[in-house]
Design a protein around this motif. Structure first.
Motif, PDB file in Angstrom:
ATOM      1  N   THR A 275      34.132  37.679  34.949  1.00  0.00           N
ATOM      2  CA  THR A 275      34.029  38.401  36.220  1.00  0.00           C
ATOM      3  C   THR A 275      32.629  38.226  36.791  1.00  0.00           C
ATOM      4  O   THR A 275      31.645  38.273  36.062  1.00  0.00           O
ATOM      5  CB  THR A 275      34.310  39.903  36.014  1.00  0.00           C
ATOM      6  OG1 THR A 275      35.625  40.051  35.478  1.00  0.00           O
ATOM      7  CG2 THR A 275      34.222  40.660  37.317  1.00  0.00           C
TER       8      THR A 275
ATOM      9  N   VAL B 203      37.013  35.935  38.115  1.00  0.00           N
ATOM     10  CA  VAL B 203      37.431  37.096  38.897  1.00  0.00           C
ATOM     11  C   VAL B 203      36.209  37.541  39.686  1.00  0.00           C
ATOM     12  O   VAL B 203      35.116  37.697  39.132  1.00  0.00           O
ATOM     13  CB  VAL B 203      37.932  38.240  37.985  1.00  0.00           C
ATOM     14  CG1 VAL B 203      38.260  39.469  38.808  1.00  0.00           C
ATOM     15  CG2 VAL B 203      39.138  37.781  37.182  1.00  0.00           C
TER      16      VAL B 203
ATOM     17  N   GLU C 120      38.028  44.530  40.828  1.00  0.00           N
ATOM     18  CA  GLU C 120      38.494  43.146  40.827  1.00  0.00           C
ATOM     19  C   GLU C 120      39.313  42.888  42.086  1.00  0.00           C
ATOM     20  O   GLU C 120      40.240  43.626  42.396  1.00  0.00           O
ATOM     21  CB  GLU C 120      39.328  42.873  39.587  1.00  0.00           C
ATOM     22  CG  GLU C 120      38.525  42.962  38.314  1.00  0.00           C
ATOM     23  CD  GLU C 120      39.359  42.713  37.078  1.00  0.00           C
ATOM     24  OE1 GLU C 120      40.599  42.848  37.140  1.00  0.00           O
ATOM     25  OE2 GLU C 120      38.755  42.387  36.045  1.00  0.00           O
TER      26      GLU C 120
ATOM     27  N   VAL D 140      40.540  35.906  42.620  1.00  0.00           N
ATOM     28  CA  VAL D 140      40.503  35.003  41.476  1.00  0.00           C
ATOM     29  C   VAL D 140      40.213  33.607  41.999  1.00  0.00           C
ATOM     30  O   VAL D 140      40.798  33.173  42.995  1.00  0.00           O
ATOM     31  CB  VAL D 140      41.842  34.998  40.704  1.00  0.00           C
ATOM     32  CG1 VAL D 140      41.816  33.981  39.581  1.00  0.00           C
ATOM     33  CG2 VAL D 140      42.153  36.385  40.174  1.00  0.00           C
TER      34      VAL D 140
END
Length: 86
Positions: free
Chosen positions: A2, A27, A34, A37
């Motif tokens: 992430t 991400v 979140e 992607v």
């Protein structure tokens, strides 16, 4: 993996190439949540092909069960318009 949207903003999209060489996907979080992607194009194409294969299999199962209707293009467009109006 992430990464925050602020980090992308600071480092630019070049950060994707570096990170995607180590991870299959990234991400992007926005304000701690979140949200997006990022995949390299080949991985995206694999996902898309599998998604289309699943849709095809589901359509074939519907046909085998008789769960479909035969209609003209105009009837189909009219049905779509009704669904959009709901």
């Amino acid at each position: 993996m992430t990464i925050s949207a602020n980090e992308v903003k600071k480092r630019g999209v070049s950060v994707f190439e570096k990170l995607l060489s180590k991870f299959d996907e990234l991400v992007i979080s926005v304000r701690g949540k979140e949200k997006y992607v990022v995949l390299d194009i080949e991985r995206y194409r694999e996902f898309r092909a599998k998604e289309l294969d699943i849709a095809y299999m589901e359509a074939m199962q519907d046909i085998e069960k008789g769960d479909y209707k035969v209609q003209s293009a105009k009837e189909h467009i009219d049905d779509l318009k009704k669904m959009l109006a709901e």
